[in-house]
Design a protein around this motif. Sequence first.
Motif, PDB file in Angstrom:
ATOM      1  N   ASP A 160     -38.987  28.978 -25.099  1.00 48.55           N
ATOM      2  CA  ASP A 160     -40.342  28.463 -24.921  1.00 48.55           C
ATOM      3  C   ASP A 160     -40.636  28.178 -23.449  1.00 48.55           C
ATOM      4  N   LYS A 161     -39.639  27.648 -22.735  1.00 50.78           N
ATOM      5  CA  LYS A 161     -39.832  27.372 -21.308  1.00 50.78           C
ATOM      6  C   LYS A 161     -40.090  28.662 -20.531  1.00 50.78           C
ATOM      7  N   TRP A 180     -29.157  27.161 -20.836  1.00 52.82           N
ATOM      8  CA  TRP A 180     -29.503  28.229 -19.882  1.00 52.82           C
ATOM      9  C   TRP A 180     -28.366  29.243 -19.798  1.00 52.82           C
ATOM     10  N   ALA A 228     -43.176  19.551 -21.129  1.00 56.80           N
ATOM     11  CA  ALA A 228     -43.406  20.962 -21.377  1.00 56.80           C
ATOM     12  C   ALA A 228     -43.898  21.641 -20.102  1.00 56.80           C
ATOM     13  N   THR A 229     -43.454  22.866 -19.869  1.00 57.80           N
ATOM     14  CA  THR A 229     -43.813  23.573 -18.646  1.00 57.80           C
ATOM     15  C   THR A 229     -45.307  23.838 -18.553  1.00 57.80           C
ATOM     16  N   SER A 281     -40.552  20.555 -29.936  1.00 54.01           N
ATOM     17  CA  SER A 281     -39.827  19.956 -28.817  1.00 54.01           C
ATOM     18  C   SER A 281     -38.908  18.852 -29.320  1.00 54.01           C
ATOM     19  N   GLN A 310     -43.628  29.902 -21.397  1.00 54.25           N
ATOM     20  CA  GLN A 310     -44.639  29.003 -20.838  1.00 54.25           C
ATOM     21  C   GLN A 310     -44.757  29.176 -19.335  1.00 54.25           C
ATOM     22  N   ARG A 311     -43.633  29.292 -18.655  1.00 54.29           N
ATOM     23  CA  ARG A 311     -43.681  29.457 -17.199  1.00 54.29           C
ATOM     24  C   ARG A 311     -44.361  30.774 -16.827  1.00 54.29           C
ATOM     25  N   TRP A 322     -48.158  26.232 -28.934  1.00 54.68           N
ATOM     26  CA  TRP A 322     -47.400  25.200 -28.206  1.00 54.68           C
ATOM     27  C   TRP A 322     -47.963  23.818 -28.469  1.00 54.68           C
ATOM     28  N   LEU A 356     -35.913  28.344 -13.981  1.00 53.75           N
ATOM     29  CA  LEU A 356     -35.585  27.157 -14.771  1.00 53.75           C
ATOM     30  C   LEU A 356     -34.377  26.443 -14.189  1.00 53.75           C
TER      31      LEU A 356
END
Length: 452
Positions: free
Chosen positions: A102-103, A52, A212-213, A80, A106-107, A190, A39
Amino acid sequence: MSQALGRVRQAAKGRKKERFTALLHHVDIDLLRLSFYALKRQAAPGVDGVTWQDYEADLENNLLDLHARVHRGAYRAQPSRRKYILKSDGRQRPLGIASVEDKILQRAVVAVLTSIYEEDFVGFSYGFRPKRGQHDALDALIVGIERKKVKWILDLDIRDFFGTISHDWLIRFLEHRIGDERILRLIRKWLKAGVLEDGVVTESEQGSPQGATISPLLANAYLHYVLDLWAQQWRQRHATGDMIIVRYADDCVLGFEHEAEAKRFLEDMRLRLAEFSLSLRPEKTKLIEFGRYAAERRQQRGQNKPETFTFLGFVLICGVSSQGRFRVRRKTRRDRMRGTLKRVKDELRQRMHQPIPDQGRWLGQVVRGFFAYHAVPTNSRALSAFRHHVSVLWKRALSRRSQRAHMTWERVLKLANDWLPQDRILHPWPNQRFDVKHPRWEPSASVAPARI
């Protein structure tokens, strides 16, 4: 890619119709950790305000807790945070800023699903895929136009694609390959999480939030079934002449040898998209005469030069080489350059009283970033113009530092030479890079239809 995901990819390659019923166990602590460090460190926080750096402060415990909640079904997706960015045409593009957690998840899910779908996606799909980028799509398009008998270009523009994706159809498409209900349940969460705007959470009934990723992969999967496979079949069944296709996300350009086939495809395409809650934007969807003999044919009819079209930030123009051969020329879109210069102007106002070396280092990064994408063959004038306009803006900013400030052009040119990179072409010709990435050893197969 881990060995386990490598085996998933091999299975997806060998068994095209198999549904994968056990995938969530690949989302382990190691994959979540890799996803976290992939990220952006300085990205804006989501609705929970966690950055982060905040998440990294107790990373291992946070990842253990996230992993446990995901695997016991207690994970809840957060809405979001809505943010708007100004597009080059003056309209605003809505972005959804997801939370760090969430990122990460999702990744990780994207990594698992990519191992499957990379074996399914067709060759002319370039958007948001590993080892494929915008310049690969541009190379394929230009090589196709120059080597095939392309006489007509169909430039498609799907109206608000990310905002009108049907959730029901998307899940049905994913179920062709994904049989793990736990993965599908995460994707539904999501999609339904909604967005927070002005303190109000609005649930999403359709669409996938830009930013969104997970969205690029879902968009590619949606268009894979709606457009790509259908277009391949259409070409095999109806095209009597040459036909090329290049798609980057929802940007799609097609080339045809015969005008009648291009018009028929456009009408069939409208009906096809309508079945899946999509539509074309009439003012930006156009069919133009373009190609090797377009200028000559139009001149014989007493018409002007061939029309141009835009693709991935460039204007594509019918031109000729120094030897008189047909060549597709690329020029940076004027609105894109103007938008970048406006941001430079606004930022220089904030940095007006910084030391000149600090300003020079920042401007050098801006110019290098612009050249890294736009420094393609036939675009030298745009590069030179951009560097000149940046120098002009810098001179104005330095001249306004005080009433006594006076900045001569000689000094500005010296500063520009010290801090700004020189304008020069950085990318090879499209056919050179395309042939290296997609070699064809058979004499009769210089370009494969599936690649263009």
